[in-house]
Design a protein around this motif. Structure first.
Motif, PDB file in Angstrom:
ATOM      1  N   SER A  17      51.634  21.953-104.456  1.00  0.00           N
ATOM      2  CA  SER A  17      52.031  20.987-102.733  1.00  0.00           C
ATOM      3  C   SER A  17      53.404  20.079-102.905  1.00  0.00           C
ATOM      4  O   SER A  17      54.355  20.056-102.672  1.00  0.00           O
ATOM      5  N   PRO A  39      51.275  12.773-102.814  1.00  0.00           N
ATOM      6  CA  PRO A  39      50.444  12.635-101.841  1.00  0.00           C
ATOM      7  C   PRO A  39      51.017  12.110-100.361  1.00  0.00           C
ATOM      8  O   PRO A  39      51.947  11.490-100.364  1.00  0.00           O
ATOM      9  N   GLY A  40      50.725  12.599 -98.777  1.00  0.00           N
ATOM     10  CA  GLY A  40      51.874  11.785 -98.186  1.00  0.00           C
ATOM     11  C   GLY A  40      52.293  13.165 -97.550  1.00  0.00           C
ATOM     12  O   GLY A  40      52.633  12.691 -96.262  1.00  0.00           O
ATOM     13  N   SER A  41      52.903  13.631 -98.765  1.00  0.00           N
ATOM     14  CA  SER A  41      54.524  14.250 -98.048  1.00  0.00           C
ATOM     15  C   SER A  41      54.194  15.773 -97.242  1.00  0.00           C
ATOM     16  O   SER A  41      52.759  15.687 -96.783  1.00  0.00           O
ATOM     17  N   HIS A  81      52.839  18.602 -98.814  1.00  0.00           N
ATOM     18  CA  HIS A  81      51.388  17.999 -99.109  1.00  0.00           C
ATOM     19  C   HIS A  81      50.003  18.274 -98.278  1.00  0.00           C
ATOM     20  O   HIS A  81      48.325  18.853 -98.369  1.00  0.00           O
ATOM     21  N   GLU A  98      46.736  21.086 -97.396  1.00  0.00           N
ATOM     22  CA  GLU A  98      45.624  20.156 -96.875  1.00  0.00           C
ATOM     23  C   GLU A  98      45.076  21.610 -96.100  1.00  0.00           C
ATOM     24  O   GLU A  98      43.652  21.663 -96.074  1.00  0.00           O
ATOM     25  N   ASP A 153      48.973  18.403-106.567  1.00  0.00           N
ATOM     26  CA  ASP A 153      49.813  17.647-106.056  1.00  0.00           C
ATOM     27  C   ASP A 153      51.369  17.510-107.594  1.00  0.00           C
ATOM     28  O   ASP A 153      50.518  18.124-108.100  1.00  0.00           O
TER      29      ASP A 153
END
Length: 465
Positions: free
Chosen positions: A67, A70-72, A75, A79, A96
Motif C-alpha cells: 500500500s 500509514p495514513g496515506s 494505505h 484498508e 506498509d
C-alpha cells in the motif's frame, strides 16, 4: 440287486452328481462387460484428467497488498479493499511501504500478491509476469512552496530546498521527473531532501524548506489541508499543464475550482490546473481468476463513486499503461461476474464453478459412452457367434463339388471342430437363443454332408421348433 444293475448304478451316480452340481449359466458375461466398459471409463478418466489440468485449484484465502505509509491515501484505499474482501472470507494483509516504487519492488520480488502503483513508475527487470487489473483512480501531485509572489514554472525552484519524497515512493519518482524536465537535477545548486508526508509538511511550515512535492502514495488529506491553511504557503498552478500532459503521457490534466478544498475559507482562492498520474492495481499473471474478479468488484465499490478528483463511474477502467491488462480482468470489465459468483457466496461459487468444468467431460464422454455400451457389449457377443457362419458357408460351398469319401470325412472333422468350439464357447444366457440357432445350422450342414434330410426339410424343422 444284481451285479449288472449295481454296475449301471455306479456308472450313473457320478454323472448324476455332476448334473446336480451344475450352476446355471449367467445371463451376463462379466468378462465382456468389463472389456466393454474399460475403454469408456479410461477415455472418460483421461478427459477428466485433461480438464482438471486446466482447471485452477480453489482460490487461496489469503492475499497481501503493498500500500503505502500509514495514513496515506494508498494505505486508506488498501484498508477499504481489506474490509470488502473480508466479507467474502478473504484475508487481505495490508503491507506498509514507502510508496509506488517500493510497492513495485515488493510485487516483483514476490513479497506481496498485489500492489497499488502510480503510472509512470517502472522497474528494471522482474516485471515479466506482472499484469494490471485496471486503472483504479487519479492521484494528483501537489507542489506547495513559499514565495512572495506566485510562480508559474517549476524552473523557478532552482537553487531552493525541495522535499521530493522518500526514495521508493511514487512522489519521489514523479518529482525528479518533473524537475528534470525543467533543468533541475540532483547534484547542482538545488537541495533535494528525502522528506515525505507530514515530515515534509512540517518542514515547509517551519520554513526549513522552500517547496514540497506531495502525493497520495505518501500523504493523506489532512496533511494537504494543513498546508493549504498555512500562512505563506502556496499551491503551484500548472499553467503549462497541457505541455506536461503531452510530454508525459501518463499524466492527466484537470482543473480544480475555487473552494474545492475548503468552501468556507475559499481554498484555493482561484482556479488551479492540476496534474495527476493514474494509479493501477497490479498483480502477478497467475492470480486466481476468482480473486481477480473479487478485486475488480471491490475496486468498483471503492472508486466507482464521484469525488473531488473524478466523475462518477469514471474509475476503475481497463486502460493499459505500463503493464498489460490481465485477461481475467478484461473479461470482468466486459461481461461482469459469472452466474455462480453473482448469486452464491464466494466459497460456494468457487466450488460450483470448478465442479461445472469437471462435469463437461462426464456429460460429453462418459454418459454417451455408457449409453453406447450395451450395443458394444452385444456386438462383442454376437461377433463370436457370427464368425462361425463364415466357416459353415465355406463348408457348404465345398459340398457342391464332387467329394471322395476321404474329403467328406475331412469336412465332417472340420464341422466337428466348429461344433465343439461353439459348445465350449462362453456365451451368456441372454444370447443363448442365437447360440442354439447356430447349432441347428451346424446340424443342417452335417445332414448335408452325411446325406441326411434335405435343406427344405431342415428349414421346416427349424421353423416348427
Amino acid at each position: 440287486m444284481t451285479d449288472d444293475a449295481h454296475s449301471k448304478r455306479v456308472r450313473i451316480e457320478p454323472v448324476r452328481r455332476r448334473l446336480l452340481g451344475l450352476r446355471p449359466v449367467s445371463l451376463v458375461s462379466w468378462r465382456d462387460a468389463f472389456a466393454t466398459l474399460t475403454p469408456i471409463v479410461l477415455i472418460s478418466a483421461a478427459a477428466i484428467f485433461f480438464t482438471l489440468h486446466f482447471v485452477r485449484p480453489a482460490p487461496p484465502m489469503h492475499l497481501s497488498i503493498a500500500s503505502g505509509p500509514p495514513g496515506s491515501a494508498f494505505h486508506m484505499v488498501a484498508e477499504r479493499y481489506h474490509k470488502i474482501l473480508e466479507r467474502n472470507g478473504i484475508d487481505l494483509q495490508v503491507v506498509d511501504s514507502h510508496g509506488s516504487a517500493d510497492n513495485l519492488d515488493l510485487l516483483a520480488t514476490h513479497k506481496v500478491d498485489i500492489a497499488l502503483v502510480q503510472s509512470g513508475v517502472t522497474r528494471q527487470g522482474g516485471t515479466d509476469d506482472i499484469v494490471s487489473l485496471g486503472t483504479m483512480f487519479r492521484q494528483p501531485v501537489l507542489v506547495f512552496y513559499r514565495a512572495p509572489q506566485p510562480i508559474t514554472r517549476l524552473s523557478e525552484l532552482a537553487g531552493k530546498r525541495i522535499a521530493v519524497g522518500s526514495d521508493g515512493s511514487g512522489t519521489h519518482v514523479l518529482a525528479l521527473t518533473l524537475l528534470d524536465g525543467n533543468g533541475i537535477e540532483p547534484g547542482g545548486k538545488t537541495t533535494f531532501l528525502d522528506l515525505e508526508g507530514k515530515a515534509a509538511a512540517d518542514a515547509l511550515i517551519a520554513h526549513k524548506i522552500d517547496a514540497a512535492f506531495v502525493s497520495g502514495d505518501s500523504a493523506g488529506l489532512r496533511i494537504i489541508g494543513d498546508l493549504l491553511h498555512s500562512d505563506g504557503v502556496r499551491l503551484f498552478d500548472f499553467v503549462q499543464g497541457e505541455a506536461y500532459e503531452r510530454r508525459y503521457r501518463y499524466l492527466n490534466r484537470f482543473e480544480l475550482p475555487p473552494g474545492a478544498f475548503d468552501l468556507g475559507a475559499n481554498l484555493p482562492d482561484h482556479r488551479i490546473t492540476m496534474l495527476a498520474p493514474t494509479v493501477e492495481l497490479l498483480a502477478h499473471s497467475d492470480l486466481h481468476p476468482a480473486l481477480s474478479d473479487l478485486l475488480v468488484e471491490a475496486a468498483q465499490d471503492v472508486h466507482g463513486r464521484g469525488s473531488l478528483m473524478q466523475n462518477p463511474g469514471e474509475f476503475p477502467h481497463a486502460i493499459e499503461h505500463d503493464y498489460p491488462m490481465s485477461e481475467d480482468a478484461a473479461r470482468y470489465y466486459k461481461s461482469g461476474k459469472s452466474l455462480a459468483y453473482r448469486y452464491l457466496p464466494f466459497w460456494l461459487a468457487s466450488l460450483v464453478s470448478r465442479a461445472a468444468v469437471v462435469l463437461v467431460p462426464i456429460i460429453v464422454v462418459l454418459i454417451p459412452g455408457l449409453r453406447f455400451a450395451p450395443y458394444l457389449y452385444g456386438w462383442r457377443i454376437r461377433r463370436r457367434i457370427y464368425k462361425h457362419y463364415g466357416e459353415l458357408m465355406a463348408l457348404e460351398r465345398a459340398m457342391l463339388e464332387p467329394l471322395t469319401p476321404e474329403q467328406r470325412a475331412e469336412l465332417l472333422q472340420r464341422l466337428d471342430r466348429i461344433e465343439k468350439s461353439v459348445v465350449s464357447m462362453k456365451t451368456p444366457g441372454a444370447f443363448a437363443d442365437q447360440a442354439y440357432i447356430l447349432r441347428r445350422h451346424i446340424r443342417f450342414v452335417r445332414d448335408g454332408l452325411e446325406g441326411g434330410p434335405s435343406a427344405s426339410t431342415m428349414d421346416e424343422d427349424i421353423i416348427m421348433r
